[in-house]
Scaffold this active site. Structure first.
Site, short mmCIF file in Angstrom:
data_model
loop_
_atom_site.label_atom_id
_atom_site.label_comp_id
_atom_site.label_asym_id
_atom_site.label_seq_id
_atom_site.Cartn_x
_atom_site.Cartn_y
_atom_site.Cartn_z
N GLY A 5 12.96 69.39 95.72
CA GLY A 5 13.89 69.71 94.81
C GLY A 5 13.32 69.70 93.10
O GLY A 5 14.28 69.30 92.18
N GLU A 36 7.69 68.58 99.54
CA GLU A 36 8.12 69.76 99.88
C GLU A 36 8.81 70.73 98.95
O GLU A 36 9.77 70.96 98.77
CB GLU A 36 9.15 69.42 101.07
N PRO A 37 7.89 71.20 98.02
CA PRO A 37 8.13 71.98 97.05
C PRO A 37 8.66 73.63 97.58
O PRO A 37 8.02 73.89 98.45
CB PRO A 37 6.87 72.16 96.02
N GLY A 38 9.78 74.07 97.18
CA GLY A 38 10.03 75.47 97.63
C GLY A 38 10.18 76.32 96.20
O GLY A 38 9.50 77.19 95.97
N ARG A 39 11.50 75.85 95.56
CA ARG A 39 11.72 76.65 94.31
C ARG A 39 10.57 76.58 93.18
O ARG A 39 10.21 77.84 92.65
CB ARG A 39 12.90 75.90 93.66
N ARG A 87 23.74 82.98 94.18
CA ARG A 87 23.64 81.49 93.40
C ARG A 87 24.58 81.20 92.26
O ARG A 87 25.32 80.28 92.05
CB ARG A 87 22.19 81.20 93.03
N TYR A 100 27.08 77.97 92.67
CA TYR A 100 27.24 76.88 91.80
C TYR A 100 26.80 77.21 90.41
O TYR A 100 26.07 76.21 89.71
CB TYR A 100 26.27 75.79 92.47
N CYS A 125 33.26 93.32 94.60
CA CYS A 125 34.55 93.42 94.60
C CYS A 125 35.04 92.00 94.29
O CYS A 125 35.92 91.23 95.17
CB CYS A 125 35.60 94.18 95.44
N GLU A 126 34.58 91.04 93.57
CA GLU A 126 34.91 89.61 93.11
C GLU A 126 34.80 89.41 91.81
O GLU A 126 33.72 89.69 91.15
CB GLU A 126 33.91 88.76 94.11
#
Length: 446
Positions: free
Chosen positions: A261, A303-306, A342, A346, A373-374
């Site tokens: 995170g 646990e790094p990801g981003r 994304r 959020y 179409c949103e």
């Protein structure tokens, strides 16, 4: 009619601010940029748009930063951020383990040569296929997320089998950049609560299963956390639980996984988590808390990801339309929520930049929107772009390496973009563009 609550405009910065771009980014003449010594305009011409560019050197350097900051810990790359065979290869080369959430991620990593014993399987609702694949391939650890998983896993392992497991504990700490990515509190789907005793009960049950070896506790607070304090609070609570396990069961668990995170800046001026400071203070807190509890210091896992993949990626889009509606300037591009959901999920916003030509036009405040179409298909709002922006222009969006293509969809059958790696002046295709033939081959309804 519903309305969107759009976040504030990006922090003020100069047009040439490259602080959130890969370190290899360099300016070229006529408004161009190169990443990994490859001009981005050349990538757009060669591979088309939308396209994702991944700087191999940046990925590797970020892995090394973690290894240097956490020399005594086990660092696991969170594959959910972005995974392909090349990414698994780079992470393995740099000495990191892997954290996966499905049989699909697991199978891809193992078939790419990643050692299964350096892989941890997560998931709040693991399917029978997930568990079967994990046991068949020999993953290092499986993180138990619910009480029902204990009996299921023990049965799958069998009376003569053996599997190392951890328990995901919810410590009751709120942290993260948005409600939808906060996972350390009791009001969400992950883990077992420390507050109501479910974690302690699950631990007792696991210790009663001889084929399951409980190696430690797992805790993940959420995503896009930019301050150290929540991690330190979580360490204290987790050490308290480790001490209670020792006192109640006579078992000293050797591992403590504090999850990831770790937040990054998406726009110049935004905060990012300082990894070196995090590592130093987390280690100090762990040692002191264990000393106060007369407990042996467990091995730390993170646990790094981003924080590994995100800043190494750049998304390229071609402008398809520009129009004014009242006081609003809309710049529509050839991608959108199908390749990056994304912002719609959020409210994340980015800092797009015009590349490939120089402009002396005064800036205009624009909203960069996708082609879908949103009404919620917005990639960036309140961004300054040259007032003469027009169809055919090329936009580049930094910090695009995590949770974009990995969360992409087939909406409107547009097709997911390719991934192109750059390093030392060379570009190579890692993941090809999804084509109409791909959609047709899955449709067997006639």
């Amino acid at each position: 009619m519903t309305t969107m609550n759009l976040p504030a405009a990006a922090p003020a910065h100069t047009p040439d601010d490259l602080s959130v771009w890969p370190a290899s980014t360099s300016r070229l003449g006529h408004g161009g940029l190169a990443v990994g010594a490859v001009p981005l305009t050349e990538i757009a011409e060669r591979f088309g748009t939308p396209a994702y560019v991944l700087d191999e050197g940046e990925v590797r350097e970020r892995c090394r930063t973690y290894r240097s900051a956490f020399p005594e810990a086990e660092v696991l790359y969170a594959a959910k951020a972005f995974l392909c065979r090349a990414m698994a290869h780079w992470v393995r080369d740099e000495g990191l383990g892997l954290d996966v959430c499905s049989a699909g991620e697991l199978e891809l990593a193992v078939t790419a040569g990643f050692p299964a014993d350096r892989i941890v399987l997560h998931g709040n609702a693991k399917s029978p296929h997930d568990i079967e694949a994990a046991l068949r391939l020999g993953v290092g650890r499986i993180v138990i997320d619910s009480p029902s998983e204990i009996a299921r896993l023990a049965a799958a392992v069998g009376p003569g089998g053996h599997q190392k497991v951890m328990v995901r504990v919810v410590p009751g700490i709120s942290a993260g950049g948005h409600d939808k990515i906060r996972t350390g509190t009791d009001d969400q789907k992950f883990g077992l609560s420390l507050t109501d005793g479910h974690a302690q009960h699950a631990i007792a049950r696991i210790l009663g299963q001889p084929q399951l070896e409980l190696t430690g506790l797992h805790c993940h607070l959420g995503s896009q956390i930019t301050t150290v304090k929540p991690y330190l609070s979580a360490v204290r609570r987790m050490v308290g639980l480790l001490a209670r396990i020792r006192d109640t069961h006579g078992v000293v668990l050797p591992e403590l996984d504090m999850g990831g995170g770790h937040g990054v800046a998406y726009r110049p001026g935004e905060d990012a988590l300082d990894i070196t400071t995090l590592a130093r203070r987390m280690r100090t807190e762990l040692v002191e808390s264990c000393a106060a509890a007369s407990l042996a210091v467990p091995r730390l896992l993170v646990e790094p990801g981003r924080a590994v993949a995100g800043p190494a990626g750049v998304a390229l889009y071609r402008v398809l339309a520009v129009k004014r509606t009242g006081d609003n300037l809309f710049v529509a591009v050839d991608g959108g929520m199908s390749d990056n959901p994304r912002p719609a999920l959020y409210g994340v916003r980015y800092a797009p930049r015009l590349i490939g030509r120089a402009s002396t036009a005064p800036p205009s405040t624009a909203t960069v929107v996708g082609r879908h179409c949103e009404a919620g298909d917005v990639l960036a709002c309140g961004v300054d772009l040259p007032g003469d922006i027009h169809p055919g222009d090329l936009l580049a969006v930094p910090v695009a390496g995590a949770y974009q293509l990995s969360m992409a969809s087939g909406y409107n059958m547009v097709g997911r973009p390719p991934v192109v790696a750059v390093a030392d002046g060379h570009a190579r295709l890692l993941v090809r563009r999804e084509s109409l033939d791909d959609f047709r081959s899955r449709d067997i309804g006639l």
